[in-house]
Design a protein around this motif. Structure first.
Motif, PDB file in Angstrom:
ATOM      1  N   ASP A  57       0.846  -1.185   0.000  1.00 44.27           N
ATOM      2  CA  ASP A  57       0.000   0.000   0.000  1.00 44.27           C
ATOM      3  C   ASP A  57       0.887   1.242   0.000  1.00 44.27           C
ATOM      4  O   ASP A  57       2.045   1.188   0.424  1.00 44.27           O
ATOM      5  CB  ASP A  57      -0.908  -0.012   1.236  1.00 44.27           C
ATOM      6  CG  ASP A  57      -1.958   1.077   1.179  1.00 44.27           C
ATOM      7  OD1 ASP A  57      -1.846   2.043   1.950  1.00 44.27           O
ATOM      8  OD2 ASP A  57      -2.885   0.971   0.366  1.00 44.27           O
ATOM      9  N   LYS A  73      -0.106  -2.465  -4.586  1.00 43.80           N
ATOM     10  CA  LYS A  73      -1.119  -3.513  -4.784  1.00 43.80           C
ATOM     11  C   LYS A  73      -0.532  -4.846  -5.241  1.00 43.80           C
ATOM     12  O   LYS A  73      -1.279  -5.770  -5.545  1.00 43.80           O
ATOM     13  CB  LYS A  73      -2.223  -3.054  -5.743  1.00 43.80           C
ATOM     14  CG  LYS A  73      -3.083  -1.941  -5.170  1.00 43.80           C
ATOM     15  CD  LYS A  73      -4.384  -1.783  -5.925  1.00 43.80           C
ATOM     16  CE  LYS A  73      -5.267  -0.737  -5.244  1.00 43.80           C
ATOM     17  NZ  LYS A  73      -6.561  -0.577  -5.915  1.00 43.80           N
ATOM     18  N   ARG A 180      -6.561  -2.276   4.247  1.00 42.21           N
ATOM     19  CA  ARG A 180      -7.168  -2.002   2.951  1.00 42.21           C
ATOM     20  C   ARG A 180      -7.872  -3.209   2.336  1.00 42.21           C
ATOM     21  O   ARG A 180      -8.786  -3.050   1.531  1.00 42.21           O
ATOM     22  CB  ARG A 180      -6.095  -1.499   1.979  1.00 42.21           C
ATOM     23  CG  ARG A 180      -5.525  -0.144   2.337  1.00 42.21           C
ATOM     24  CD  ARG A 180      -6.493   0.985   2.052  1.00 42.21           C
ATOM     25  NE  ARG A 180      -6.728   1.163   0.637  1.00 42.21           N
ATOM     26  CZ  ARG A 180      -5.970   1.905  -0.161  1.00 42.21           C
ATOM     27  NH1 ARG A 180      -4.919   2.535   0.331  1.00 42.21           N
ATOM     28  NH2 ARG A 180      -6.256   2.026  -1.436  1.00 42.21           N
TER      29      ARG A 180
END
Length: 645
Positions: A57, A73, A180
């Protein structure tokens, strides 16, 4: 001069060869993990396996130096292997983008490693690795950081206390690596709402900044990321729309969750999230006041529908502030608009991921206790991990007490005086252990109870527990030997119970006359197996020790597995360090300063002589660290070491 020659000169030939031939497991490739992987490769370890389920991230880049913007990612484990491999091409690095708690990583798999390093950011995973290492009898080097504080602990079954020998508090810091994609605690949802969603909607978009600067990443990956970012930007561009609240809700709680569910590998060992329908807000009519009265109720937990009402209400208030000229809105726990937004968003996300929500009052307290990670602390702790790992390889784990870092300028690095022995009441390391091989389709609980526990091991009254609780109990004091309450479970196979919950089975002896200690069976599945269930080998199960009784009739030591040292707890893997002084230590007068055979010892301004209380030779304390053999110069075993035991 070759790289190996330097290793041999630094460590000595025997240790250098041992380092080269060892197989190392590194669990976690985050803040500590990046530093530790770099240290391991540059120290000459020949075979390193890295396991991490998380992806990179933007918020990781300020301290996890193996990653760059083009890696956002992507898998942490895979990119860490790629980056660290450039430091030393001779090292074999194996990267596994997986959950360390996956069933494929059983006890036999852990036994294949020489030493294991933990670089994790959550309590549950730490405890799992600790338990697997104890079961596999493989040394573990545990580590953790919280702000300026850090600790490193070497763990070996039967020699040192394990991670669960002392009680740990629930962490107050948050693991930024999971917020996330795979939140498992409410604090993850709170941080997501506060640091990500609020910033994207009413602050400066970090995601767009990262993509704009990325020119070297994979073209297809960048195209996909830009497509996702464009969808979010389209929603943000409608901040002046009356439907803005609904558009945000549909994007983050419906469409994004559906995309996340499609990443099948993430959900092999955990329940996938449940997206909320885009028409969720239309199931009931909004209250006439728009939710103003609801947001004043801070002592009770809002329902999912009430959280939606508060979500819609807070976004409309933030919209008005933005349209009135407040172009950047940041979270403040005393700002009621941002607080209501974070509470509502966090509870909705918790509902999506099956996490228990909390009241506005509780979330306000949690949101104010976030401690940022510090790169320097991670680097120091990672260096200490390798030093403790070298002691493990040398067979000197008895010289590896727990080491601590803290913010104090006078004592930034300290260590306990001795290695703590195992807590005899610990439910993890003070038990008997055996391997249990099963064929999950035909092995039943009844076969375990009757053939193994009663016939082979001689149990009479006992209970059987798995990860979910008691699944069988036999107690002759209550009449029937096989209580009807448990009868149905005897015919169930291990597969029906769920192999995840049956990875470890604990047998608790209920006999009143000299009961034995708990027996932990580590379950190993075999597909090609001639028997449904079989013990690998039997070991002696000792009697449960009787606590010593003092003159006042009170038992000394630990109760229910909790020692006095555990009273202060630990935060995010940080165990409280040694006290500044102890009863058996005193500063010696100058006339008492003598070394071995009565020879005087010269003392510098940074050095104190400390009596160990056992009529032994004095040891030297340098800047707060007690050193029994402070300087070791051995031409055969390597260069000069500062030994921090």
């Amino acid at each position: 001069m070759g790289r190996r020659t330097y290793y041999q000169r630094a460590f000595g030939l025997p240790l250098a060869e041992q380092i080269r031939d060892s197989r190392v497991l590194l669990v976690g490739a985050g803040g500590i993990g990046c530093e530790l992987l770099k240290n391991l490769t540059l120290s000459g370890f020949g075979d390193v396996t890295v396991v991490d389920l998380d992806t990179i991230d933007l918020s990781n880049l300020n301290r996890q130096f193996l990653f760059r913007r083009e890696h956002i990612k992507k898998s942490k484990a895979l990119i860490a292997k790629e980056s660290a491999g450039k430091f030393n091409p001779e090292v074999k690095i194996t990267a596994l983008h997986d959950d360390i708690k996956s069933l494929q990583f059983d006890v036999n798999w852990f036994r294949g490693f020489t030493v294991i390093f933990n670089a994790l950011d959550n309590l549950d995973a730490r405890r799992h690795v600790n338990r697997m290492c104890i079961a596999a009898n493989v040394p573990l080097v545990e580590s953790g950081t919280t702000g300026f504080e850090g600790n490193v602990q070497a763990i070996k079954r039967g020699i040192t206390e394990c991670y669960d020998c002392t009680q740990k508090e629930t962490p107050k810091t948050f693991p930024v690596c999971t917020i996330r994609s795979t939140p498992s605690q409410l604090i993850h949802c709170i941080v997501w709402a506060k640091s990500y969603l609020l910033t994207e909607l009413f602050g400066v978009s970090e995601a767009m900044e990262a993509l704009a600067a990325d020119t070297e990443g994979d073209a297809d990956e960048i195209k996909n990321l830009k497509g996702e970012a464009e969808l979010l930007r389209q929603v943000v561009s409608h901040r002046d729309s009356d439907n803005f609240s609904k558009e945000v809700f549909t994007r983050v709680f419906s469409e994004d969750i559906k995309r996340l569910r499609d990443m099948k590998d993430m959900w092999k060992s955990r329940a996938p999230p449940t997206p909320l329908p885009s028409e969720f807000g239309e199931q009931e009519k909004l209250p006439e006041d728009g939710g103003d009265a609801l947001t004043q109720q801070d002592q009770r937990i809002w329902s999912p529908w009430e959280s939606y009402v508060a979500f819609d209400n807070s976004i409309r208030r933030l919209q008005k502030r933005f349209l009135d000229g407040e172009t950047v809105i940041e979270f403040d726990k005393d700002d009621v608009d941002t607080l209501d937004f974070v509470v509502a968003s966090a509870n909705l996300r918790a509902h999506v991921f099956g996490i228990k929500p909390q009241s506005k009052f509780t979330i306000k307290q949690m949101a104010g206790n976030i401690i940022p990670a510090i790169a320097t602390t991670n680097a120091i702790v990672a260096g200490l991990c390798v030093l403790e790992g070298l002691k493990v390889l040398r067979g000197d784990i008895h010289k590896a007490p727990m080491v601590f870092t803290n913010r104090s300028a006078d004592k930034s690095l300290s260590a306990e005086r001795v290695v703590r022995p195992p807590n005899r009441d610990c439910h993890v390391c003070s038990v008997a252990r055996m391997l249990l091989f099963i064929y999950p389709k035909t092995a039943t609980l009844g076969l375990l109870v009757k053939d193994v526990l009663i016939r082979e091991l001689g149990y009479s009254d006992f209970s059987v527990m798995n990860g979910s609780g008691i699944i069988y109990e036999r107690d002759s004091n209550f009449g029937e030997e096989d209580d009807e309450e448990w009868e149905d479970n005897l015919n169930k196979t291990f597969g029906q119970f769920g192999l995840k919950e049956m990875r470890f089975i604990t047998i608790h002896d209920l006999s009143e006359d000299e009961p034995r200690v708990d027996l932990e069976l580590a379950v190993v599945t075999r597909e090609n197996f001639s028997f449904s269930i079989e013990l690998q080998e039997q070991v002696e199960i000792p009697k449960r020790p009787v606590p010593p009784v003092s003159a006042h009739g009170m038992t000394n030591g630990a109760t229910n597995g909790i020692t006095n040292d555990a009273a202060n707890g630990a935060t995010n893997g940080i165990t409280n360090g040694p006290s500044n002084g102890s009863a058996n230590k005193r500063k010696r007068d100058l006339d008492d300063d003598d070394g071995e055979n009565g020879a005087p010892v010269k003392r510098t301004k940074d050095m104190d002589l400390v009596d160990d209380g056992q009529n032994q030779a004095p040891v030297i304390r340098t800047k707060g660290i007690v050193l029994d053999e402070p300087i070791l110069d051995d031409t055969h075993n390597g260069a000069i070491f500062i030994d921090d035991d």
